[in-house]
Write a protein that holds these residues in place. Sequence first.
Motif, PDB file in Angstrom:
ATOM      1  N   ASN A  36       0.846  -1.157  -0.012  1.00  0.00           N
ATOM      2  CA  ASN A  36       0.103  -0.119  -0.022  1.00  0.00           C
ATOM      3  C   ASN A  36       0.864   1.382   0.040  1.00  0.00           C
ATOM      4  OD1 ASN A  36      -2.160  -1.536   2.111  1.00  0.00           O
ATOM      5  ND2 ASN A  36      -2.595  -0.936  -0.095  1.00  0.00           N
ATOM      6  N   GLY A  37       0.548   2.025  -0.786  1.00  0.00           N
ATOM      7  CA  GLY A  37       1.209   3.535  -0.890  1.00  0.00           C
ATOM      8  C   GLY A  37       2.647   3.397  -1.832  1.00  0.00           C
ATOM      9  N   GLY A  39       3.141   3.324  -4.824  1.00  0.00           N
ATOM     10  CA  GLY A  39       3.140   4.137  -6.056  1.00  0.00           C
ATOM     11  C   GLY A  39       2.465   3.613  -7.312  1.00  0.00           C
ATOM     12  N   LYS A  40       1.890   2.558  -7.095  1.00  0.00           N
ATOM     13  CA  LYS A  40       1.024   1.668  -8.200  1.00  0.00           C
ATOM     14  C   LYS A  40      -0.031   2.649  -8.818  1.00  0.00           C
ATOM     15  CE  LYS A  40      -0.503  -1.550  -5.475  1.00  0.00           C
ATOM     16  NZ  LYS A  40       0.288  -1.011  -4.275  1.00  0.00           N
ATOM     17  N   THR A  41      -0.906   3.105  -8.101  1.00  0.00           N
ATOM     18  CA  THR A  41      -1.964   4.131  -8.644  1.00  0.00           C
ATOM     19  C   THR A  41      -1.340   5.164  -9.506  1.00  0.00           C
ATOM     20  OG1 THR A  41      -3.593   3.377  -6.959  1.00  0.00           O
ATOM     21  CG2 THR A  41      -4.184   4.973  -8.416  1.00  0.00           C
ATOM     22  N   THR A  42      -0.557   5.844  -8.859  1.00  0.00           N
ATOM     23  CA  THR A  42       0.541   6.994  -9.287  1.00  0.00           C
ATOM     24  C   THR A  42       0.937   6.586 -10.698  1.00  0.00           C
ATOM     25  OG1 THR A  42       0.753   7.801  -7.231  1.00  0.00           O
ATOM     26  CG2 THR A  42       2.164   8.888  -8.993  1.00  0.00           C
TER      27      THR A  42
END
Length: 240
Positions: A36-37, A39-42
């Motif tokens: 989580n956090g 950077g995947k979605t970014t």
Amino acid sequence: MLAFEDVTRRFRGGDGVTGLSFQVEPGEIVALIGLNGAGKTTLMRLALGMLRPQQGMVRVFGEPLDDLPAGAWGQVGALVEMPLAYPELTVRENLRISSLLRGSTPGIVEGAVDAWRLGPVADRRFRQLSLGNRQRVGLAAALQHDPRLIVLDEPSNALDPASAILLREQVTRRAQAGAAVLISSHHLDEVARIADRVLLINAGRLIGQLDTTGHDLERAFFERIRADDEHRRTDEEASR
Ligand SMILES: Nc1ncnc2c1ncn2[C@@H]1O[C@H](COP(=O)(O)OP(=O)(O)OP(=O)(O)O)[C@@H](O)[C@H]1O
């Protein structure tokens, strides 16, 4: 199909992604995994032009994103974060709009309803659907127009096992037809089944690939993350 060339996007506060370079070729399924956090979605948002890099370049179909003709987005299928839909319209109406927005014929909608087994809810308003059914509508909308580039951020979220199998079949089918697929997931075993390559992302950086032929994927994953965290800590201490 999709290329990142030394892409950096930092947010105020210091988080984000740094120096990302990788490619997804036609017919290839590339998975992205990280905590989580990480950077995947970014990264996914950068791939779709929802965020602009502060440094480096993203190319889609060989073109820098800024030069990509608007019509080319009709050959991209994506689901990042929540499925985008009109809450007051039915599933069928939403799929129809989605096909029109991508320059496809509405005739494809019935095929998508069948493929995603949405028949029983096809005439229900989107806002009345369960979370899993909303996700299936989002996936149907992302894939029904047979895109050449597919970007899916944690697509198996909220899906029941039968839908997760459907997702796997649909994504594999598109890749076999020549589409490039970038997919993020927290499910290591699922990723191992479909991905040609698994990229590891940690603290905003790509730290290598995970060999999915090994037995204990989870252990291999956590060991790579721990080693990277340790490496960064040592570097930070040395630079103080
Ligand atoms: N708009 C924003 N403003 C400030 N910080 C942000 C923003 N978007 C993301 N971040 C930060 O950047 C980092 C990467 O976030 P991102 O959402 O890309 O992670 P993720 O790997 O998708 O996580 P998850 O698995 O929880 O979805 C996180 O520390 C997050 O808090």
